[in-house]
Scaffold this active site. Sequence first.
Site, mmCIF file in Angstrom:
data_model
loop_
_atom_site.group_PDB
_atom_site.id
_atom_site.type_symbol
_atom_site.label_atom_id
_atom_site.label_comp_id
_atom_site.label_asym_id
_atom_site.label_seq_id
_atom_site.Cartn_x
_atom_site.Cartn_y
_atom_site.Cartn_z
ATOM 1 N N GLY A 59 0.691 -1.324 -0.087
ATOM 2 C CA GLY A 59 0.154 -0.067 -0.004
ATOM 3 C C GLY A 59 0.814 1.353 0.054
ATOM 4 C CG ASN A 82 1.658 4.122 -5.656
ATOM 5 O OD1 ASN A 82 2.094 4.919 -5.787
ATOM 6 N ND2 ASN A 82 1.771 2.877 -6.458
ATOM 7 N NE ARG A 96 -2.829 -18.252 -11.435
ATOM 8 C CZ ARG A 96 -1.965 -17.594 -12.483
ATOM 9 N NH1 ARG A 96 -1.449 -16.669 -11.481
ATOM 10 N NH2 ARG A 96 -2.028 -17.635 -13.421
ATOM 11 C CG MET A 150 -1.329 -7.982 -6.855
ATOM 12 S SD MET A 150 -0.312 -7.058 -8.133
ATOM 13 C CE MET A 150 0.191 -8.328 -8.919
ATOM 14 N NE ARG A 151 -7.226 -11.748 -6.639
ATOM 15 C CZ ARG A 151 -7.269 -13.077 -6.629
ATOM 16 N NH1 ARG A 151 -7.792 -13.850 -7.498
ATOM 17 N NH2 ARG A 151 -6.631 -13.559 -5.708
ATOM 18 C CB ILE A 152 -7.578 -8.798 -14.668
ATOM 19 C CG1 ILE A 152 -6.073 -9.012 -14.873
ATOM 20 C CG2 ILE A 152 -8.273 -8.074 -15.855
ATOM 21 C CD1 ILE A 152 -5.675 -9.877 -15.848
ATOM 22 C CG LEU A 153 -10.900 -4.439 -11.571
ATOM 23 C CD1 LEU A 153 -11.114 -2.877 -11.295
ATOM 24 C CD2 LEU A 153 -11.677 -5.393 -10.522
ATOM 25 C CG HIS A 199 2.090 -0.724 -15.818
ATOM 26 N ND1 HIS A 199 1.587 -2.097 -15.555
ATOM 27 C CD2 HIS A 199 2.968 -0.948 -16.980
ATOM 28 C CE1 HIS A 199 2.327 -2.922 -16.189
ATOM 29 N NE2 HIS A 199 3.118 -2.185 -16.828
ATOM 30 C CB ALA A 225 8.606 7.966 -10.707
#
Length: 210
Positions: free
Chosen positions: A17, A19, A68, A97-100, A116, A180
């Site tokens: 966490g 960010n 997964r 870490m999950r694709i939405l 990213h 950055a």
Amino acid sequence: MSEQGPFRLGVLGSGLGSNFDSIAQGCAAGAIPAEIALVLSDAEDSGILRSAKALGVPTSFIAPGKYRTKLDETAEAEYIAALQEAEVDLVVLAGFMRILKGEFLKTYEGRVVNIHPSLLPSFPGLEAWKQALDHGVKVTGCTVHFVDQGVDMGAIIAQETVRVRDDDTAESLLARIHDAEHRIYPAAIAMIAHGEIEQRGRRTFHKVDP
């Protein structure tokens, strides 16, 4: 923006966490004209939940379900319901870490952002800093972008470059990319909260008053 209060952020994360910490600091300092309404995680013992709880931010662990790499249908519905109940204006992915996909992005179309660790469209996917180092590029960086149905393919909002040094390891390069990220992500969220970002197709524009 919510009808009865400030611009509200819903933050999703899976890991430490860092960010989230930079965004929370930006909100507390007034650099981001918003408040963090809710933090959700797919990892019950994640650092982001601990950090949010320490700041008194409402949190919830929602199990991701049977897949997964993405939320299953039940989990997706639970995430949407929690964000809607919190009256979230913008969904901020901070190491989630999950694709939405599907209904989530339909519900929050144009209102989900991610950061990213590369200069997209170069090196999408996992461990982008290692991809950059292995490829031999001399400059990499980080990208804030809107989230769409593709993986790391949404319209780019902001980018910052990071030079790759000859003596870099994956760890040293990632550390500077994180530095950055902690600058660029709060700044991009602030622009969105101010209503300064306009998207036209694949391009975004920073609206400036005449």
